[in-house]
Design a protein around this motif. Structure first.
Motif, PDB file in Angstrom:
ATOM      1  N   ILE A  17      21.175  24.595  -1.934  1.00 56.44           N
ATOM      2  CA  ILE A  17      21.978  23.494  -1.388  1.00 56.44           C
ATOM      3  C   ILE A  17      21.285  22.889  -0.175  1.00 56.44           C
ATOM      4  O   ILE A  17      21.237  21.660  -0.008  1.00 56.44           O
ATOM      5  N   ILE A  18      20.717  23.739   0.690  1.00 59.08           N
ATOM      6  CA  ILE A  18      20.007  23.252   1.877  1.00 59.08           C
ATOM      7  C   ILE A  18      18.814  22.393   1.480  1.00 59.08           C
ATOM      8  O   ILE A  18      18.551  21.345   2.079  1.00 59.08           O
ATOM      9  N   ILE A  19      18.093  22.822   0.439  1.00 59.38           N
ATOM     10  CA  ILE A  19      16.955  22.029  -0.051  1.00 59.38           C
ATOM     11  C   ILE A  19      17.444  20.674  -0.552  1.00 59.38           C
ATOM     12  O   ILE A  19      16.868  19.628  -0.244  1.00 59.38           O
ATOM     13  N   GLY A  20      18.534  20.682  -1.345  1.00 55.50           N
ATOM     14  CA  GLY A  20      19.098  19.429  -1.829  1.00 55.50           C
ATOM     15  C   GLY A  20      19.559  18.534  -0.688  1.00 55.50           C
ATOM     16  O   GLY A  20      19.375  17.311  -0.724  1.00 55.50           O
ATOM     17  N   LEU A  21      20.124  19.144   0.341  1.00 59.64           N
ATOM     18  CA  LEU A  21      20.581  18.414   1.528  1.00 59.64           C
ATOM     19  C   LEU A  21      19.413  17.726   2.225  1.00 59.64           C
ATOM     20  O   LEU A  21      19.470  16.534   2.563  1.00 59.64           O
ATOM     21  N   ILE A  22      18.328  18.467   2.420  1.00 62.77           N
ATOM     22  CA  ILE A  22      17.141  17.916   3.102  1.00 62.77           C
ATOM     23  C   ILE A  22      16.533  16.776   2.291  1.00 62.77           C
ATOM     24  O   ILE A  22      16.188  15.722   2.829  1.00 62.77           O
ATOM     25  N   VAL A  23      16.421  16.985   0.963  1.00 66.03           N
ATOM     26  CA  VAL A  23      15.850  15.938   0.100  1.00 66.03           C
ATOM     27  C   VAL A  23      16.708  14.678   0.157  1.00 66.03           C
ATOM     28  O   VAL A  23      16.191  13.556   0.250  1.00 66.03           O
ATOM     29  N   GLY A  24      18.044  14.848   0.121  1.00 64.95           N
ATOM     30  CA  GLY A  24      18.946  13.695   0.198  1.00 64.95           C
ATOM     31  C   GLY A  24      18.783  12.916   1.493  1.00 64.95           C
ATOM     32  O   GLY A  24      18.759  11.677   1.489  1.00 64.95           O
ATOM     33  N   ILE A  25      18.655  13.619   2.616  1.00 63.08           N
ATOM     34  CA  ILE A  25      18.470  12.965   3.919  1.00 63.08           C
ATOM     35  C   ILE A  25      17.154  12.206   3.967  1.00 63.08           C
ATOM     36  O   ILE A  25      17.093  11.050   4.407  1.00 63.08           O
ATOM     37  N   VAL A  26      16.068  12.857   3.500  1.00 67.93           N
ATOM     38  CA  VAL A  26      14.740  12.228   3.520  1.00 67.93           C
ATOM     39  C   VAL A  26      14.730  10.956   2.672  1.00 67.93           C
ATOM     40  O   VAL A  26      14.223   9.908   3.092  1.00 67.93           O
ATOM     41  N   LEU A  27      15.319  11.032   1.487  1.00 67.79           N
ATOM     42  CA  LEU A  27      15.346   9.860   0.607  1.00 67.79           C
ATOM     43  C   LEU A  27      16.182   8.725   1.213  1.00 67.79           C
ATOM     44  O   LEU A  27      15.818   7.546   1.105  1.00 67.79           O
ATOM     45  N   ALA A  28      17.313   9.076   1.854  1.00 71.92           N
ATOM     46  CA  ALA A  28      18.182   8.057   2.457  1.00 71.92           C
ATOM     47  C   ALA A  28      17.504   7.350   3.618  1.00 71.92           C
ATOM     48  O   ALA A  28      17.714   6.151   3.843  1.00 71.92           O
ATOM     49  N   VAL A  29      16.677   8.091   4.360  1.00 75.63           N
ATOM     50  CA  VAL A  29      16.006   7.520   5.529  1.00 75.63           C
ATOM     51  C   VAL A  29      14.760   6.724   5.138  1.00 75.63           C
ATOM     52  O   VAL A  29      14.448   5.695   5.740  1.00 75.63           O
ATOM     53  N   THR A  30      14.038   7.196   4.106  1.00 75.49           N
ATOM     54  CA  THR A  30      12.737   6.593   3.775  1.00 75.49           C
ATOM     55  C   THR A  30      12.819   5.515   2.690  1.00 75.49           C
ATOM     56  O   THR A  30      12.307   4.411   2.863  1.00 75.49           O
ATOM     57  N   ILE A  31      13.449   5.827   1.558  1.00 71.50           N
ATOM     58  CA  ILE A  31      13.457   4.869   0.438  1.00 71.50           C
ATOM     59  C   ILE A  31      14.871   4.715  -0.136  1.00 71.50           C
ATOM     60  O   ILE A  31      15.126   5.021  -1.305  1.00 71.50           O
ATOM     61  N   PRO A  32      15.823   4.234   0.671  1.00 68.78           N
ATOM     62  CA  PRO A  32      17.216   4.169   0.206  1.00 68.78           C
ATOM     63  C   PRO A  32      17.420   3.285  -1.015  1.00 68.78           C
ATOM     64  O   PRO A  32      18.229   3.615  -1.886  1.00 68.78           O
ATOM     65  N   LYS A  33      16.713   2.164  -1.104  1.00 67.64           N
ATOM     66  CA  LYS A  33      16.909   1.248  -2.232  1.00 67.64           C
ATOM     67  C   LYS A  33      16.315   1.803  -3.516  1.00 67.64           C
ATOM     68  O   LYS A  33      16.918   1.715  -4.596  1.00 67.64           O
TER      69      LYS A  33
END
Length: 411
Positions: A17-33
């Motif tokens: 879950i922590i890995i999924g959380l980190i990946v979600g944050i990174v994607l939202a900050v870097t390539i949201p569209k």
């Protein structure tokens, strides 16, 4: 690829879950569209949990009651006392914190599309009407009070049924429990989608104007989770409560924080109770009941936001009235958990205690919706993890009396 999947499955669910959380944050900050399609993973995860939870509760309760032997102990009385006492103490903590760290608001436009309950009588009437709801309607609309009522009644009626009938019901409940485990294993992907959607949609900047209010709200919830609940657990168990507290926060609170739904977290809590070795006869009833009436986070939200409105308007509040507010917020939170909008819709009801006009109270509700991305997540995390905690504490207290050793798994 098969080796990678094997290593992934060997990790604990929390680490995944922590890995999924980190990946979600990174994607939202870097390539949201570009990453926008992963939002559907969160919707599918929450939808799957919500869809399986009502039928799971129905069959688990029916199976537990039909199999129950006369004289067999359950811990429902102590669980219920813990639920009600915990909700009241949470409201009291919020009142004390609001006196120590008074909050004022920048009131926003009113919220016209929703209608709060007009009084406690209306709230309680809705609660009792849910008890006599049509069983098909209760299942379709996730009315857990109605589901519990019908599960209990059918379980009692089936006590004298042939063993083959009871076995069929037990098999159905076990099959649904297995489906829940499959869904929970998808939590890392679901939470990745949920956290991505939250950050990409709301951002953090919009919350900074309400930092003081959020600090008081989240601080109260943290105090209840890490001080009040452990004290109650220690009084019952007479041993260090923190391993159990942290396990419930980790295994239940994290998923509840991101799903923002106590109902969706019922299967997660059921799974946790099974892992702790608790009695299914108890937790099959206490967990869905807790998702309805164990509302410490809601009591905090109602009390803090109501007193913020009081401070904004310069209304004097004595300790007697503040104590009444603690009781009112606890009772209202228990009775209206199924109302659309959750705890926020109960703010006008609490504001009426101080003579605050409804149009002003609804502006406070508007503030609640603005900070809801954090407030509602923390509230649900506290509510849901406490359901599992108090269910476990009640049973472990009985184990202590019987001389059984209590061991909390760290995985």
């Amino acid at each position: 690829m098969s080796d990678l999947l094997k290593k992934w499955n060997q990790l604990s669910l929390v680490k995944r879950i922590i890995i999924g959380l980190i990946v979600g944050i990174v994607l939202a900050v870097t390539i949201p569209k570009v990453a926008q399609p992963i939002v559907i993973l969160g919707s599918l995860f929450v939808g799957a949990l919500k869809s399986v939870a009502p039928i799971l509760v129905f069959f688990l309760v029916m199976a537990a009651i039909s199999q129950h032997k006369s004289g067999q102990k359950t811990n429902m009385k102590s669980v219920l006392i813990l639920y009600l006492l915990g909700t009241f103490l949470a409201g009291l903590v919020a009142v004390v914190a609001s006196f120590m760290f008074p909050v004022t608001l920048k009131l926003v436009a009113g919220v016209d599309s929703i209608a709060p309950p007009e009084g406690v009588v209306e709230v309680l009437k809705k609660l009792f009407m849910n008890i006599v709801d049509n069983p098909v309607h209760a299942l379709a609309n996730a009315n857990y009070i109605g589901i519990l009522t019908w599960g209990l009644l059918l379980g009692l009626a089936l006590k004298k049924a042939p063993e083959t009938t009871k076995t069929m019901i037990v098999n159905a409940s076990e099959a649904l429990s297995q489906i829940v485990k499959w869904v929970i294993n998808l939590a890392p992907l679901g939470i990745m989608g949920l956290v991505f959607n939250t950050i990409a949609t709301n951002g953090i900047e919009s919350l900074m104007d309400y930092f003081h209010l959020l600090l008081v709200l989240v601080g109260c919830m943290a105090f209840v989770a890490l001080v009040i609940n452990p004290i109650m657990a220690f009084v019952m168990m007479r041993q260090n409560p923190y391993p159990l507290v942290f396990k419930c926060l980790k295994d239940s609170g994290i998923t509840a924080f991101f799903t923002r739904s106590s109902a969706a977290n019922i299967p997660v809590n059921m799974n946790l109770c099974e892992e702790l070795g608790l009695d299914k006869d108890t937790y099959s009833v206490s967990i869905p009941l807790g998702a309805t009436i164990n509302m410490a986070g809601a009591a905090i939200t109602i009390s803090v936001l109501t007193l913020a409105a009081v401070n904004t308007l310069g209304i004097h509040v004595d300790m007697g009235t503040a104590l009444i507010l603690s009781v009112l917020s606890a009772v209202s939170a228990c009775g209206a958990s199924g109302v659309a909008g959750g705890s926020l819709l109960l703010i006008p009801l609490a504001c009426s205690l101080f003579g605050i006009p409804n149009d002003v109270a609804m502006q406070v509700v508007g503030v609640g919706f603005i900070i809801g991305v954090i407030q509602d997540s923390c509230e649900t995390g506290l509510n849901s993890s406490t359901d599992a905690l108090f269910t476990a504490v009640s049973e472990f207290a009985e184990w202590r009396k019987e001389g059984k050793k209590i061991v909390i798994s760290k995985k």
